[in-house]
Design an enzyme around this catalytic site. Sequence first.
Site, short mmCIF file in Angstrom:
data_model
loop_
_atom_site.label_atom_id
_atom_site.label_comp_id
_atom_site.label_asym_id
_atom_site.label_seq_id
_atom_site.Cartn_x
_atom_site.Cartn_y
_atom_site.Cartn_z
N GLU A 120 -5.27 -4.08 -4.99
CA GLU A 120 -4.23 -5.13 -4.99
C GLU A 120 -4.70 -6.35 -4.22
O GLU A 120 -4.47 -7.49 -4.63
CB GLU A 120 -2.94 -4.58 -4.37
CG GLU A 120 -2.23 -3.57 -5.26
CD GLU A 120 -1.05 -2.90 -4.61
OE1 GLU A 120 -0.14 -2.47 -5.34
OE2 GLU A 120 -1.03 -2.76 -3.37
N GLY B 151 0.79 -1.22 0.00
CA GLY B 151 0.00 0.00 0.00
C GLY B 151 0.82 1.27 0.00
O GLY B 151 0.27 2.37 0.05
O1 LIG Z 1 1.89 -1.96 -2.48
C1 LIG Z 1 2.29 -1.28 -3.39
C2 LIG Z 1 1.49 -0.22 -4.00
O2 LIG Z 1 0.29 -0.01 -3.31
C3 LIG Z 1 3.64 -1.55 -3.96
O3 LIG Z 1 3.70 -2.86 -4.42
C4 LIG Z 1 4.67 -1.32 -2.89
O4 LIG Z 1 4.53 0.01 -2.40
C5 LIG Z 1 6.09 -1.53 -3.43
O5 LIG Z 1 6.41 -0.52 -4.32
P1 LIG Z 1 7.79 -0.50 -5.11
O6 LIG Z 1 7.78 -1.65 -6.04
O7 LIG Z 1 7.77 0.85 -5.82
O8 LIG Z 1 8.91 -0.57 -4.12
#
Ligand SMILES: O=C(CO)[C@H](O)[C@H](O)COP(=O)(O)O
Length: 231
Positions: A105, A97
Amino acid sequence: MNASELKVEAARAALAHVGDGMRLGIGTGSTAEAFVRLLAEKVAGGLTVIGVPTSERTAALCLEVGVPLSTLDDTPELDLTIDGADEIDPDLSLIKGGGGALLREKIVAAASHRMIVIADASKIVDTLGRFPLPIEVNKFGLRATELAIAAAAENLGLSGPVALRMTGAAPFVTDGGHFILDASFGRIPDTRALSNALHAIPGVVEHGLFIGLASAAIVAGSDGIKTVHAR
Ligand SMILES: O=C(CO)[C@H](O)[C@H](O)COP(=O)(O)O
């Protein structure tokens, strides 16, 4: 390799799990975006997949790079979801999140036969909670919901600031039209108890604890790629 390069490597490794004809849940965030760009190359090369995006942001990228899309209403059962995470514990429980897409998601992951998490090694923790827990809440009664979250946490021996996520001077609004509270409770020893307590609060729409949803995590570190399977 830096974190961005490691994210691309994890995304590349996840492609090996994508088969022709699959119905794919497609996550949100920089790691998921790396996956979308690599997937688009395969699609251009003849791979047939249909993607269900977990955010408007991911949908826009898929359209831009040529990954065919469906909706969860038209394709309610998915073979595989590939998504990033903010934290991953040894049981493959997750905090998600950070990008604000946790509700879609979670709905997409729950509609999938399998969920593979892709991440760089910095996301691995012994116990979830270093990353503030995103909690998606209805706009109505925000203050009351915030107080209820603090009280529920306190009952479980957890405390810490609960901050309304902002974009500049205005609150961040999710694709579903809700707000996000980021709860800095620190280590969460009993994720299931916190999950249940948060779900019992009427103003809470969903929270970023993903328990029992991930089937595997592909983690890229300086020592290579490791795939961890759910026990
Ligand atoms: O949960 C998410 C979005 O809601 C993403 O998967 C999480 O924040 C990881 O992000 P990133 O791949 O940019 O590190």
